[in-house]
Design a protein around this motif. Sequence first.
Motif, PDB file in Angstrom:
ATOM      1  N   SER A   6      81.777  49.752  58.286  1.00 52.58           N
ATOM      2  CA  SER A   6      80.904  50.406  59.258  1.00 52.58           C
ATOM      3  C   SER A   6      80.524  49.445  60.374  1.00 52.58           C
ATOM      4  CB  SER A   6      79.639  50.888  58.548  1.00 52.58           C
ATOM      5  OG  SER A   6      79.970  51.838  57.564  1.00 52.58           O
ATOM      6  N   SER A   7      80.197  50.005  61.523  1.00 55.05           N
ATOM      7  CA  SER A   7      79.715  49.189  62.646  1.00 55.05           C
ATOM      8  C   SER A   7      78.376  48.543  62.272  1.00 55.05           C
ATOM      9  CB  SER A   7      79.567  50.050  63.900  1.00 55.05           C
ATOM     10  OG  SER A   7      78.846  51.235  63.615  1.00 55.05           O
ATOM     11  N   GLN A  12      75.427  49.685  66.707  1.00 51.58           N
ATOM     12  CA  GLN A  12      74.855  51.035  66.622  1.00 51.58           C
ATOM     13  C   GLN A  12      73.697  51.203  67.603  1.00 51.58           C
ATOM     14  OE1 GLN A  12      74.013  51.733  62.461  1.00 51.58           O
ATOM     15  NE2 GLN A  12      76.152  51.420  61.881  1.00 51.58           N
ATOM     16  N   THR A  29      86.113  57.192  62.316  1.00 47.18           N
ATOM     17  CA  THR A  29      84.767  57.549  61.837  1.00 47.18           C
ATOM     18  C   THR A  29      84.302  56.611  60.732  1.00 47.18           C
ATOM     19  OG1 THR A  29      85.558  59.853  62.043  1.00 47.18           O
ATOM     20  CG2 THR A  29      83.398  59.520  61.012  1.00 47.18           C
ATOM     21  N   ALA A  30      85.257  56.168  59.914  1.00 47.70           N
ATOM     22  CA  ALA A  30      84.964  55.470  58.648  1.00 47.70           C
ATOM     23  C   ALA A  30      83.975  56.312  57.841  1.00 47.70           C
ATOM     24  CB  ALA A  30      84.500  54.042  58.874  1.00 47.70           C
ATOM     25  N   PHE A  31      82.779  55.804  57.576  1.00 42.49           N
ATOM     26  CA  PHE A  31      81.822  56.510  56.703  1.00 42.49           C
ATOM     27  C   PHE A  31      80.753  57.272  57.502  1.00 42.49           C
ATOM     28  CE2 PHE A  31      83.373  52.574  54.767  1.00 42.49           C
ATOM     29  CZ  PHE A  31      84.168  53.138  53.770  1.00 42.49           C
ATOM     30  N   GLU A  33      78.664  56.073  59.862  1.00 40.07           N
ATOM     31  CA  GLU A  33      77.430  55.363  60.223  1.00 40.07           C
ATOM     32  C   GLU A  33      77.285  55.216  61.746  1.00 40.07           C
ATOM     33  OE1 GLU A  33      75.035  54.817  58.182  1.00 40.07           O
ATOM     34  OE2 GLU A  33      76.206  55.493  56.462  1.00 40.07           O
ATOM     35  N   GLY A  34      78.372  54.862  62.414  1.00 40.64           N
ATOM     36  CA  GLY A  34      78.318  54.791  63.881  1.00 40.64           C
ATOM     37  C   GLY A  34      78.107  56.168  64.481  1.00 40.64           C
ATOM     38  N   GLU A  49      89.004  60.562  61.946  1.00 39.76           N
ATOM     39  CA  GLU A  49      89.300  59.545  60.926  1.00 39.76           C
ATOM     40  C   GLU A  49      90.584  59.930  60.186  1.00 39.76           C
ATOM     41  OE1 GLU A  49      88.066  56.516  59.800  1.00 39.76           O
ATOM     42  OE2 GLU A  49      89.737  56.716  58.425  1.00 39.76           O
ATOM     43  N   ARG A  54      87.572  58.850  53.373  1.00 40.10           N
ATOM     44  CA  ARG A  54      86.496  58.476  54.291  1.00 40.10           C
ATOM     45  C   ARG A  54      85.944  59.695  55.027  1.00 40.10           C
ATOM     46  NH1 ARG A  54      87.205  52.463  56.780  1.00 40.10           N
ATOM     47  NH2 ARG A  54      87.263  51.420  54.772  1.00 40.10           N
ATOM     48  N   ALA A  58      82.093  60.785  55.157  1.00 40.67           N
ATOM     49  CA  ALA A  58      81.437  60.922  56.465  1.00 40.67           C
ATOM     50  C   ALA A  58      80.861  62.319  56.641  1.00 40.67           C
ATOM     51  CB  ALA A  58      82.442  60.601  57.576  1.00 40.67           C
ATOM     52  N   ARG A  61      77.652  62.486  54.940  1.00 43.26           N
ATOM     53  CA  ARG A  61      76.672  61.689  55.686  1.00 43.26           C
ATOM     54  C   ARG A  61      76.155  62.439  56.928  1.00 43.26           C
ATOM     55  NH1 ARG A  61      73.343  59.631  58.208  1.00 43.26           N
ATOM     56  NH2 ARG A  61      73.057  57.488  58.924  1.00 43.26           N
TER      57      ARG A  61
END
Length: 156
Positions: A6-7, A12, A29-31, A33-34, A49, A54, A58, A61
């Motif tokens: 994550s970033s 962020q 996107t990854a997870f 968080e950004g 993503e 992932r 995401a 999330r």
Amino acid sequence: MTDGGSSIPAVQALLRVLATGRDVAEFGTAFGEGTAAIAETARSVVTVELDPQRVAIARDRLAGLENVEAIEGDAYELLRGRGPFGLVFVDGGVYDWERILELLEPGGLLVKDDLTPGRAVEGDPVREFLLRDRRLAAVEILTTPQSAAIVALRRS
Ligand SMILES: C[S@@+](CC[C@H](N)C(=O)[O-])C[C@H]1O[C@@H](n2cnc3c(N)ncnc32)[C@H](O)[C@@H]1O
């Protein structure tokens, strides 16, 4: 293909400010968080993503965030023809800068993070494009003492 985490909080925080009121695209996107940070201030966020596991994390999330569209696949393919965007966060993939630039509206911003500070521009394809291309006005900033990001604005 599941590279990169994550970033970091400083990135962020930067994205939160730069995204304000804009339509945003995120490569990788990854997870989520950004994406979640961007969504706090953006008008809309489309994030792509490649890794299905992932994407699933995401989507959990980001559930309930009505200004977010989280897509599974290759960002270069799936974002082609979309936009124009006021902010593009380039955080995954092979960095086809011409195709990324096509997505940006005039005055739009591009953010590339995860750079190692203190490296020469020459011989670094990311820095050569973002810091030298005449269609952009760009600056490299430290995000921590050990990491840097480039913020570039599309002039026209
Ligand atoms: C550094 S992580 C992204 C972090 C995220 N943007 C954040 O702020 O937390 C990079 C992600 O890009 C994804 N990726 C790599 N190539 C991609 C592509 N062509 N299209 C979409 N995602 C890609 C990887 O699977 C990885 O999850």
